[in-house]
Design a protein around this motif. Structure first.
Motif, PDB file in Angstrom:
ATOM      1  N   ALA A   1      77.910  89.954 -68.299  1.00  0.00           N
ATOM      2  CA  ALA A   1      78.886  90.847 -67.657  1.00  0.00           C
ATOM      3  C   ALA A   1      78.306  92.251 -67.496  1.00  0.00           C
ATOM      4  CB  ALA A   1      80.181  90.900 -68.468  1.00  0.00           C
ATOM      5  N   ARG A   2      77.822  92.838 -68.600  1.00  0.00           N
ATOM      6  CA  ARG A   2      77.412  94.239 -68.553  1.00  0.00           C
ATOM      7  C   ARG A   2      76.136  94.436 -67.746  1.00  0.00           C
ATOM      8  NH1 ARG A   2      77.826  97.809 -73.914  1.00  0.00           N
ATOM      9  NH2 ARG A   2      76.916  99.316 -72.470  1.00  0.00           N
TER      10      ARG A   2
ATOM     11  N   VAL B   1      81.757 103.673 -64.898  1.00  0.00           N
ATOM     12  CA  VAL B   1      83.133 103.303 -65.211  1.00  0.00           C
ATOM     13  C   VAL B   1      83.330 103.061 -66.712  1.00  0.00           C
ATOM     14  CG1 VAL B   1      82.837 100.807 -64.852  1.00  0.00           C
ATOM     15  CG2 VAL B   1      85.023 101.872 -64.331  1.00  0.00           C
ATOM     16  N   LEU B   2      82.274 102.620 -67.412  1.00  0.00           N
ATOM     17  CA  LEU B   2      82.417 102.385 -68.852  1.00  0.00           C
ATOM     18  C   LEU B   2      82.628 103.675 -69.623  1.00  0.00           C
ATOM     19  CD1 LEU B   2      79.909  99.541 -69.777  1.00  0.00           C
ATOM     20  CD2 LEU B   2      82.375  99.434 -69.518  1.00  0.00           C
TER      21      LEU B   2
ATOM     22  N   ASP C   1      74.598  99.989 -66.690  1.00  0.00           N
ATOM     23  CA  ASP C   1      76.047 100.107 -66.775  1.00  0.00           C
ATOM     24  C   ASP C   1      76.575 101.102 -65.771  1.00  0.00           C
ATOM     25  OD1 ASP C   1      76.398  99.669 -70.311  1.00  0.00           O
ATOM     26  OD2 ASP C   1      76.847  98.315 -68.682  1.00  0.00           O
ATOM     27  N   PRO C   2      77.643 100.779 -65.120  1.00  0.00           N
ATOM     28  CA  PRO C   2      78.242 101.759 -64.218  1.00  0.00           C
ATOM     29  C   PRO C   2      78.947 102.858 -65.016  1.00  0.00           C
ATOM     30  CG  PRO C   2      79.588  99.789 -64.319  1.00  0.00           C
ATOM     31  CD  PRO C   2      78.387  99.539 -65.196  1.00  0.00           C
TER      32      PRO C   2
ATOM     33  N   GLN D   1      77.725  86.198 -73.153  1.00  0.00           N
ATOM     34  CA  GLN D   1      78.758  86.471 -72.146  1.00  0.00           C
ATOM     35  C   GLN D   1      78.848  87.975 -71.861  1.00  0.00           C
ATOM     36  OE1 GLN D   1      82.779  85.573 -73.378  1.00  0.00           O
ATOM     37  NE2 GLN D   1      83.349  84.750 -71.384  1.00  0.00           N
ATOM     38  N   SER D   2      78.717  88.786 -72.926  1.00  0.00           N
ATOM     39  CA  SER D   2      78.721  90.250 -72.755  1.00  0.00           C
ATOM     40  C   SER D   2      77.514  90.714 -71.942  1.00  0.00           C
ATOM     41  CB  SER D   2      78.702  90.945 -74.121  1.00  0.00           C
ATOM     42  OG  SER D   2      79.993  91.009 -74.666  1.00  0.00           O
TER      43      SER D   2
ATOM     44  N   GLU E   1      79.466  97.195 -79.338  1.00  0.00           N
ATOM     45  CA  GLU E   1      78.037  96.871 -79.319  1.00  0.00           C
ATOM     46  C   GLU E   1      77.495  96.523 -80.704  1.00  0.00           C
ATOM     47  OE1 GLU E   1      76.482 100.427 -77.562  1.00  0.00           O
ATOM     48  OE2 GLU E   1      77.216  99.922 -75.568  1.00  0.00           O
TER      49      GLU E   1
ATOM     50  N   GLY F   1      74.404  91.592 -65.857  1.00  0.00           N
ATOM     51  CA  GLY F   1      74.422  90.729 -64.673  1.00  0.00           C
ATOM     52  C   GLY F   1      75.630  90.928 -63.790  1.00  0.00           C
ATOM     53  N   LYS F   2      76.634  91.685 -64.299  1.00  0.00           N
ATOM     54  CA  LYS F   2      77.851  91.997 -63.538  1.00  0.00           C
ATOM     55  C   LYS F   2      78.575  90.745 -63.071  1.00  0.00           C
ATOM     56  CE  LYS F   2      76.741  96.412 -63.751  1.00  0.00           C
ATOM     57  NZ  LYS F   2      75.509  96.224 -64.563  1.00  0.00           N
ATOM     58  N   SER F   3      78.494  89.688 -63.881  1.00  0.00           N
ATOM     59  CA  SER F   3      79.160  88.466 -63.442  1.00  0.00           C
ATOM     60  C   SER F   3      79.821  87.736 -64.603  1.00  0.00           C
ATOM     61  CB  SER F   3      78.182  87.560 -62.696  1.00  0.00           C
ATOM     62  OG  SER F   3      76.964  87.468 -63.370  1.00  0.00           O
ATOM     63  N   LEU F   4      80.731  86.850 -64.251  1.00  0.00           N
ATOM     64  CA  LEU F   4      81.521  86.124 -65.235  1.00  0.00           C
ATOM     65  C   LEU F   4      80.755  84.937 -65.789  1.00  0.00           C
ATOM     66  CD1 LEU F   4      84.983  85.891 -63.450  1.00  0.00           C
ATOM     67  CD2 LEU F   4      84.375  87.382 -65.358  1.00  0.00           C
TER      68      LEU F   4
END
Lengths: 290, 290
Positions: free
Chosen positions: A184-185, A282-283, A279-280, A180-181, A46, A187-190
């Protein structure tokens, strides 16, 4: 399709990321003392984008070295801090790791907070003021209370929905990876970022497979000759082209304001997909493992 | 599906890129004189990856500065060379632009040639020997005459076919962008590279849309803890995971050998898509415009 102007769409924001986004300006730790110059900063996780934004060198033999330990560095940050502590420079560790002198709990919005600390610690209050003013101006038109037709972040989120965003920021290339980060973090998308030779990538990379896969949505951040050429190339090759002109006076303020716009966009994109923008858990496991 | 072990598949290679790939080792210009140290190198376009591989600083006030003008820099390379020429350092311009002291015609394989020149010009013949030996070893098993079951580049191309490659090279991150460029310029297709925080990108970026778009094929380049973690995360999230362990002794040789493997892979991918693996004329227009 979910409606960003209806209250029930916001139920997916279970941890209240909208509040953190809204109250970002002025948040985070501040320096409690003066740090001797010359200054240097190296950033991980971060903290990476903040170090790139700061324009500081990434190493110094004297003065102060700020080590931004934003996670997922497999011990590299700690090893570097240890190495530096054997030298003459004052080493200041920031982050959520054990032993950090300045503590920041993990958040996808931390790039702003690391940057704010760096600007204050290196006597650049004026630069921070420009950044904050640009973010406050953006905030007025990006929040959930601003309806779609006046809200460029909501509008951009609809453009990116069910498409693969292709991010290009020729005036400050590190913004592409930072965006892009966020996508992902939050928007949960590529999303896609181009390599160093971006224009030739745009020209050649879609030749073999025209009609397959996800439709692409190019997001052109900033302005100038490279943006103009990219638009000319991409217009006939992708499904949608979104231009996001810079806001703010300095190049630094422009980069952070565009980053903030994309943070809100990623937030709305998560809501459109019906997933929690925070953030889920899982991180947390990853943080422990790395 | 086209067959890489049949001769007619190679008719798409109209300009004979296979020969350029096969004869790459030892090609390109060599230094004709000694360049005073300290040395520095800055690279654009086709020269960018070579500058990153060289490990040289990107600026020097004295000695020699190599400016690798590999195209598409919108005049930045020439402006930098002009600036440097006002100083004490010897400025050596390489590339295909007017006024280049060392000429290299455009090619997607030029990263090797720029690197070779830099290594020879800075007295690192031993490092070049290690690189060349690694490439010659790779070449023996990557050419069209080597059948699929013994040819890892052919095999990888079939894995990437009709999928979106996701490239990750934690031991040397610039390799990701260089591979993305090869897959675009030679393979004529898109691929994804992760941002700085790659592992958290892998964990979060596929949460919102599991079953849509192109199936992803992760390509893990190199080895070590980060590759192991990436594999663990990606195995349940993508369609295929290809591990490409390093070949060659030094880190430099490993990076260039993996790059060479991907150049052959991109070549076979173009053939599988039935497109010419050489550059289309369209890049010539871009070179003139930029």
């Amino acid at each position: 399709m979910r409606d960003l102007d209806r209250e029930e769409t916001y139920l997916a924001d279970r941890r209240g990321l909208a509040l953190e986004l809204r109250d970002l300006v002025g948040s985070g730790p501040v320096p409690k003392e003066a740090y001797p110059s010359p200054h240097a900063a190296i950033g991980y996780g971060e903290g990476w984008f903040a170090a790139a934004l700061s324009g500081l060198p990434d190493w110094t033999e004297e003065g102060s070295l700020f080590v931004l330990e934003g996670g997922y560095d497999l011990g590299e940050g700690a090893a570097l801090a240890l190495l530096a502590e054997g030298g003459r420079a004052r080493v200041v560790r920031l982050g959520f790791r054990e032993g950090a002198e300045v503590y920041l709990p993990p958040s996808p919005l931390n790039p702003y907070r690391y940057l704010r600390f760096l600007l204050l610690a290196t006597g650049r209050e004026g630069a921070l003021k420009e950044v904050d003013e640009a973010l406050l101006r953006e905030r007025r038109r990006l929040g959930p209370e601003v309806p779609l037709e006046q809200n460029p972040a909501k509008f951009l989120a609809y453009t990116l929905l069910e498409r693969l965003p292709l991010l290009y920021a020729p005036f400050f290339r590190p913004l592409e990876g930072a965006a892009q980060s966020l996508l992902a973090r939050i928007g949960k998308s590529l999303s896609l970022t181009p390599p160093h030779s971006a224009l030739e990538f745009f020209l050649t990379g879609m030749e073999a497979r025209h009609e397959q896969g996800d439709p692409l949505a190019a997001v052109l951040l900033g302005e100038g000759e490279a943006v103009r050429l990219a638009k000319e190339i991409l217009e006939t090759r992708v499904d949608a082209v979104a231009e996001v002109p810079p806001q703010g006076e300095s190049r630094l303020a422009q980069a952070v304001a565009l980053w903030y716009r994309l943070a809100w966009t990623a937030y709305y994109l998560a809501l459109l997909y019906g997933v929690d923008p925070s953030d889920p858990e899982v991180l947390e496991r990853l943080r422990e493992a790395t």
